[in-house]
Structures are given as structure tokens and as C-alpha cells.
Design a protein around this motif. Sequence first.
Motif, short mmCIF file in Angstrom:
data_model
loop_
_atom_site.label_atom_id
_atom_site.label_comp_id
_atom_site.label_asym_id
_atom_site.label_seq_id
_atom_site.Cartn_x
_atom_site.Cartn_y
_atom_site.Cartn_z
N VAL A 242 0.84 -1.20 0.00
CA VAL A 242 0.00 0.00 0.00
C VAL A 242 0.87 1.25 0.00
N ALA A 243 1.92 1.26 0.81
CA ALA A 243 2.82 2.41 0.84
C ALA A 243 3.46 2.63 -0.54
N ASN A 244 3.86 1.55 -1.18
CA ASN A 244 4.47 1.66 -2.51
C ASN A 244 3.46 2.13 -3.55
N MET A 245 2.24 1.59 -3.51
CA MET A 245 1.21 2.03 -4.44
C MET A 245 0.92 3.52 -4.25
N PHE A 246 0.79 3.92 -2.99
CA PHE A 246 0.53 5.32 -2.71
C PHE A 246 1.67 6.19 -3.22
N ALA B 156 0.94 8.97 -5.96
CA ALA B 156 1.14 10.37 -5.56
C ALA B 156 2.24 11.01 -6.40
N ALA B 157 3.27 10.25 -6.75
CA ALA B 157 4.34 10.77 -7.61
C ALA B 157 3.79 11.14 -8.99
N THR B 158 2.89 10.32 -9.51
CA THR B 158 2.27 10.62 -10.80
C THR B 158 1.51 11.94 -10.73
N LEU B 159 0.79 12.15 -9.63
CA LEU B 159 0.09 13.43 -9.45
C LEU B 159 1.09 14.58 -9.37
N ALA B 160 2.18 14.39 -8.63
CA ALA B 160 3.17 15.45 -8.46
C ALA B 160 3.81 15.82 -9.79
N ARG C 85 12.12 10.01 -8.71
CA ARG C 85 12.90 9.06 -7.91
C ARG C 85 11.97 8.07 -7.19
N ILE C 86 10.90 8.61 -6.61
CA ILE C 86 9.94 7.78 -5.90
C ILE C 86 9.31 6.76 -6.84
N ALA C 87 8.87 7.23 -7.98
CA ALA C 87 8.21 6.32 -8.94
C ALA C 87 9.14 5.17 -9.30
N ASP C 88 10.40 5.46 -9.56
CA ASP C 88 11.36 4.41 -9.92
C ASP C 88 11.67 3.50 -8.74
N GLY D 134 4.78 22.58 -9.69
CA GLY D 134 5.64 23.47 -10.46
C GLY D 134 7.06 23.47 -9.92
N SER D 135 7.29 22.74 -8.85
CA SER D 135 8.59 22.71 -8.20
C SER D 135 9.50 21.67 -8.84
N THR D 136 10.69 22.10 -9.26
CA THR D 136 11.64 21.14 -9.84
C THR D 136 12.12 20.14 -8.79
N ALA D 137 12.25 20.58 -7.53
CA ALA D 137 12.69 19.67 -6.47
C ALA D 137 11.64 18.59 -6.22
N ILE D 138 10.38 18.97 -6.21
CA ILE D 138 9.31 17.99 -6.00
C ILE D 138 9.21 17.05 -7.19
N LYS D 139 9.33 17.57 -8.40
CA LYS D 139 9.27 16.70 -9.58
C LYS D 139 10.45 15.72 -9.61
N ALA D 140 11.63 16.17 -9.24
CA ALA D 140 12.79 15.28 -9.19
C ALA D 140 12.57 14.18 -8.15
N PHE D 141 12.03 14.56 -7.00
CA PHE D 141 11.71 13.60 -5.95
C PHE D 141 10.67 12.60 -6.46
N ALA D 142 9.64 13.10 -7.13
CA ALA D 142 8.57 12.24 -7.64
C ALA D 142 9.11 11.22 -8.65
#
Length: 165
Positions: free
Chosen positions: A35-39, A43-47, A62-65, A52-60
Amino acid sequence: MRRTLTCAATAVLLVVAARAQAPMPAQDFVNQTAVANMFGVEAATLALSKSGSTAIKAFAHRIADDQASATSGLRRIVAKRSDVALPDRPDGRHLELLRDLAGRQGPDFDRAYVDSQRRTHQETATLMERYAKEGGDQELKSFAEQSLPLFRDLDRRARDLPAGP
């Protein structure tokens, strides 16, 4: 009467303490991890589409991968077993978080996303650490031990995200 109440209170405390020390059932660990991984991936897909944040998009990214990779490892373990199964979708709490994130825009989205990532990754790192130490299923315990550095790193990265504009 007082003695009876004291004995009853002691018995309750012993039962609670025994449950707290009992290893987490393998199915509970699998459910919480999946569940944590699915979330994280959803959530990364939404981000990636809303932030609009490059830091958040970079994190997203990384999270997705990383979480897709962790889910793949968990799937390989579960696929060869009949005593545990992966959940089909996130639980109610995580679905509600996803709905909340989907309804937000701009800086409001970024704040909510960062907050959810900080909480989720702290919980997941704690879950991995607990199961790595106390887990009763050796194969899942090994998975938790191997995954712990990844989830600690994701927890640290989530805490380092900018909280707002």
C-alpha cells in the motif's frame, strides 16, 4: 474488589505487552508495504503533473522508480507463495490522501504532497526497520533488511523537500 480490579488490570497490561512484542504477521507486512508503494507511485504521478517545483518533480521521479522497484521485489516473493497476497489497491486512508491531493493545485498541492510524503516515508522506513528486526517470516525479513536503506534514504529526501514556496 480492589484486588480483583488490580488482577484484571495486570492481566490486560500483560496481554497488551505480549501483543506489542509479537512479530508482525507476514500478511500485515506485505499489505502495509504494498500500500505504501502504491501510494508513493500514484502520488508521484500526481506530483509530476501538478507541481511546479523542480525539487518535488525530481523527488517524484525518484519515488516512482524506487518504489516500483521495491514493489517488483515484493511481488517476486509473493508470487511463489500461497500464504500471502498483495492487495489490489491502496487502503482507505491512502485513497483519501490521493483524492485530497488530486483536488489541490499549485502551492497548496506542493504543501500537501510534501506533508504526505514526509509522513508516509517515515512510516515506511519504521515499518522496514521493525520487520527487519522482529519479523517472523525469514524471506520477508530479508526483503525488509535489503529495502531498509532505500526507505531510509527516501525518508531523508522527503524531509529535505521544500515545505512551501
